[in-house]
Motif scaffolding. Structure first.
Motif, PDB file in Angstrom:
ATOM      1  N   GLN A  36       7.041 -14.524 -21.811  1.00  0.00           N
ATOM      2  CA  GLN A  36       7.377 -14.312 -20.492  1.00  0.00           C
ATOM      3  C   GLN A  36       8.829 -14.598 -19.908  1.00  0.00           C
ATOM      4  O   GLN A  36       9.116 -14.035 -18.786  1.00  0.00           O
ATOM      5  CB  GLN A  36       6.547 -15.382 -19.554  1.00  0.00           C
TER       6      GLN A  36
ATOM      7  N   THR B   1       7.641  -3.541 -11.639  1.00  0.00           N
ATOM      8  CA  THR B   1       7.081  -3.179 -12.681  1.00  0.00           C
ATOM      9  C   THR B   1       6.922  -1.772 -13.190  1.00  0.00           C
ATOM     10  O   THR B   1       7.165  -1.152 -12.296  1.00  0.00           O
ATOM     11  CB  THR B   1       5.428  -3.864 -12.466  1.00  0.00           C
TER      12      THR B   1
ATOM     13  N   SER C  72       2.832 -11.696 -12.888  1.00  0.00           N
ATOM     14  CA  SER C  72       3.260 -10.247 -13.123  1.00  0.00           C
ATOM     15  C   SER C  72       2.007  -9.189 -12.945  1.00  0.00           C
ATOM     16  O   SER C  72       1.289  -9.323 -13.906  1.00  0.00           O
ATOM     17  CB  SER C  72       4.028  -9.794 -14.430  1.00  0.00           C
TER      18      SER C  72
ATOM     19  N   MET D 207      11.928 -10.888 -14.575  1.00  0.00           N
ATOM     20  CA  MET D 207      10.717 -11.540 -13.901  1.00  0.00           C
ATOM     21  C   MET D 207      10.004 -11.960 -15.188  1.00  0.00           C
ATOM     22  O   MET D 207       9.959 -11.683 -16.314  1.00  0.00           O
ATOM     23  CB  MET D 207      10.061 -10.449 -13.124  1.00  0.00           C
TER      24      MET D 207
ATOM     25  N   SER E 197       8.987  -6.251 -17.254  1.00  0.00           N
ATOM     26  CA  SER E 197       8.588  -4.990 -16.638  1.00  0.00           C
ATOM     27  C   SER E 197       7.057  -4.802 -16.884  1.00  0.00           C
ATOM     28  O   SER E 197       6.543  -4.037 -16.151  1.00  0.00           O
ATOM     29  CB  SER E 197       9.371  -3.740 -17.061  1.00  0.00           C
ATOM     30  N   ALA E 198       6.834  -5.693 -17.496  1.00  0.00           N
ATOM     31  CA  ALA E 198       5.236  -5.608 -17.987  1.00  0.00           C
ATOM     32  C   ALA E 198       4.838  -4.431 -19.212  1.00  0.00           C
ATOM     33  O   ALA E 198       3.718  -4.256 -19.700  1.00  0.00           O
ATOM     34  CB  ALA E 198       4.125  -5.341 -17.144  1.00  0.00           C
TER      35      ALA E 198
ATOM     36  N   ASN F 142      13.008  -6.121 -16.906  1.00  0.00           N
ATOM     37  CA  ASN F 142      13.109  -5.347 -15.503  1.00  0.00           C
ATOM     38  C   ASN F 142      14.349  -5.342 -15.074  1.00  0.00           C
ATOM     39  O   ASN F 142      14.400  -5.633 -13.783  1.00  0.00           O
ATOM     40  CB  ASN F 142      11.960  -5.536 -14.892  1.00  0.00           C
TER      41      ASN F 142
END
Length: 585
Positions: A88, A142, A198, A422, A426-427, A437
């Motif tokens: 993460q 995201t 997220s 984050m 960006s996931a 991101n």
């Protein structure tokens, strides 16, 4: 300044060192009573030490050091393991900043491994068809649009090629094995998944299947395998960073960004192929009898911390009680003034002429300090430098990052703050790791009132960052402290407060890290929830502060080099990090 700048193969700066007494807490400071936080015990070692954000990462680095590896070797192993066990926060899909102290030459180097904007990115990247930024910042975060060219591996490779001792391939073995066999999911990882830190992670494959098997978040204590990451790391171990920046893996990264189910991005394989880490000269200031050194732009962390120290030098911080209302007041006012300059002037020096010398000029900082009174000043304005006219570009830099500090058996020191921005980046996930991101660290609007924003999006540009690895030197030129923290823009306050605790209040590294936090980013004064600082709220309100009580989740990791040569390390009680070293003698 008591250091000189030399020009050799790398641009470098020689700096200075630390206190002559072992770490000790002042008589008026009781760590147990003063924090309200679960305590960790600082660790002593004799030869080498690693302080990192997960026990597995600290152990991976310590194993390399035990084999005779250098701090640069250990850093590669630590970051590889963090990619697996703290996905993460950081990883090979992100970037970072490195400080490296070469004990043999007594030189301090910095490496800029910050992400870059794709060549296809333009200032309107985050604007809609009406030229407006997203109504909700999370809409920009995201998906593929926010992904910058990752820099972490190039930066680590640059350091390891110059200062490493062990074969590159051996530095990934432990993480590859753990990725295949599985790592133990931590309570922190479960908690962040439960609060849906997220939102995009629930929408994008393969991330949602990896982190939410059967639609439920990973559970603490369970074993999670990541064979895709094991495969990726095998390629990198065998082929070097080129295996990441060229060929099949680079194509897969670009494809994942361009074909993202949320906000497809503009990153191309050519952006990866052309990426370079940059060696830069550190920025340093004298603070009392010490030299404090950090990262230059595009990080704002170094300059902003140094500005704060340059102003606080005009106040009797050492005479004030630890975390007293007066000390906190002066600290927040210096932070207001420094953040005003940061937001207006700092950006990528390849695109923006940052007034570094003017911002760190002693007379300028003395004049700024004179603006501080016994009452909160309200929103501070930036200083005026005749040749510079940039608009403020404030962006909500998000607080998921990592920091690790390493000292090897020869006295070399490695301090790296690394991030995918984050929580969960960006996931967008590819090859078993998440992509950053970091493009949302640019100002989402390119100009304000017709004036260009220094930190606007431009092709190939590096976004401004608050990451702030720091080293501190005594008046003999010897390094005494290495530290840093995650925390978004609050990194600057976390690290600056820890420096004050170390240098003015004579706290040891663990006690300084444990200290309850206060932040002010030129707005509200935030006091750390659940700590003794809450009791100061009324006093600060009487001084004019707008107060907010909130979680201030730093992740400080630092090491002190004691006068007798031993090491003393601390890890933040707010997270799951650990310090590991060889037994002290």
């Amino acid at each position: 300044m008591r250091y000189s700048i030399l020009a050799v193969l790398f641009t470098l700066t020689a700096c200075h060192s630390a206190p002559s007494t072992p770490p000790a807490s002042p008589l008026n400071y009781d760590p147990e009573a003063a924090t309200g936080l679960t305590q960790k015990t600082g660790v002593f070692a004799h030869h080498y030490m690693v302080s990192a954000a997960t026990p597995a990462a600290a152990q991976a680095g310590a194993e390399i050091l035990a084999q005779g590896g250098s701090a640069a070797d250990a850093a590669v192993a630590v970051q590889a393991m963090l990619t697996l066990t703290e996905p993460q926060s950081s990883g090979i899909g992100g970037g970072g900043f490195i400080l490296y102290w070469d004990a043999a030459t007594k030189q301090l180097y910095t490496i800029d491994a910050r992400e870059t904007a794709p060549q296809a990115a333009t200032p309107d990247l985050f604007l809609d068809e009406n030229g407006q930024p997203p109504q909700h910042f999370m809409a920009a975060v995201t998906g593929g649009r926010s992904v910058g060219t990752p820099g972490a591996l190039r930066g680590l490779e640059l350091a390891q090629q110059r200062w490493g001792k062990l074969p590159w391939e051996e530095l990934f073995t432990t993480t590859i094995t753990k990725a295949e066999q599985g790592f133990v999911v931590s309570p922190r990882l479960q908690r962040l998944l439960e609060i849906e830190m997220s939102p995009g992670l629930l929408e994008l494959s393969p991330g949602k299947e990896y982190f939410y098997p059967d639609g439920k978040p990973l559970q603490a204590g369970t074993i999670k395998r990541n064979p895709e990451l094991a495969h990726t790391l095998r390629l990198i171990a065998k082929g070097g960073a080129d295996a990441f920046y060229h060929g099949e893996l680079a194509e897969l990264i670009a494809q994942a960004v361009q074909q993202s189910q949320l906000h497809p991005g503009r990153l191309q394989a050519a952006d990866l192929a052309n990426y370079e880490a940059i060696v830069r000269a550190p920025v340093c200031v004298e603070y009392r009898v010490y030299d404090v050194c950090g990262m230059p732009p595009p990080s704002s962390g170094g300059i902003t911390i140094l500005q704060m120290l340059g102003m606080l030098e005009h106040f009797p911080m050492a005479e004030l009680d630890v975390n007293s209302a007066a000390a906190i007041h002066y600290f927040t006012q210096a932070s207001r003034l420094a953040f005003a300059d940061r937001d207006r002037y700092i950006g990528d020096p390849a695109f923006t002429d940052v007034p570094v010398a003017e911002m760190l000029d002693r007379d300028y900082l003395k004049r700024r300090a004179a603006l501080i009174s016994e009452q909160d000043m309200g929103r501070a304005t930036a200083g005026e430098f005749a040749a510079y006219a940039y608009a403020d570009g404030v962006t909500p830099e998000l607080p998921s990052t990592t920091h690790f500090s390493i000292v090897d058996g020869e006295g070399n020191i490695f301090a790296m703050t690394s991030s995918i921005e984050m929580g969960f980046g960006s996931a967008v996930m590819v090859g078993g790791f998440l992509l950053n991101n970091q493009l949302t660290d640019f100002s989402l609007v390119p100009e304000v009132d017709g004036v260009p924003v220094a930190n606007r999006v431009e092709p190939g540009k590096r976004p401004r960052s608050s990451m702030a690895p720091v080293m501190i030197f005594n008046d003999q030129g010897q390094p005494i402290h290495a530290l840093g923290s995650p925390g978004g823009a609050r990194i600057i306050n976390y690290v600056a407060q820890t420096i004050i605790a170390l240098l003015d209040w004579d706290l040891d590294m663990q006690a300084a890290i444990d200290l309850p936090h206060v932040t002010n980013l030129n707005g509200v004064t935030a006091l750390e929830q659940g700590t003794t600082l809450e009791a100061l709220a009324d006093d600060l309100r009487q001084r004019g502060h707008e107060i907010r009580i909130q979680d201030l989740n730093s992740g400080l990791h630092g090491i002190t080099i004691l006068p007798d040569g031993r090491l003393f390390g601390g890890a933040d009680p707010r997270r799951e990090g650990q310090v590991i070293g060889d037994p002290a003698h």
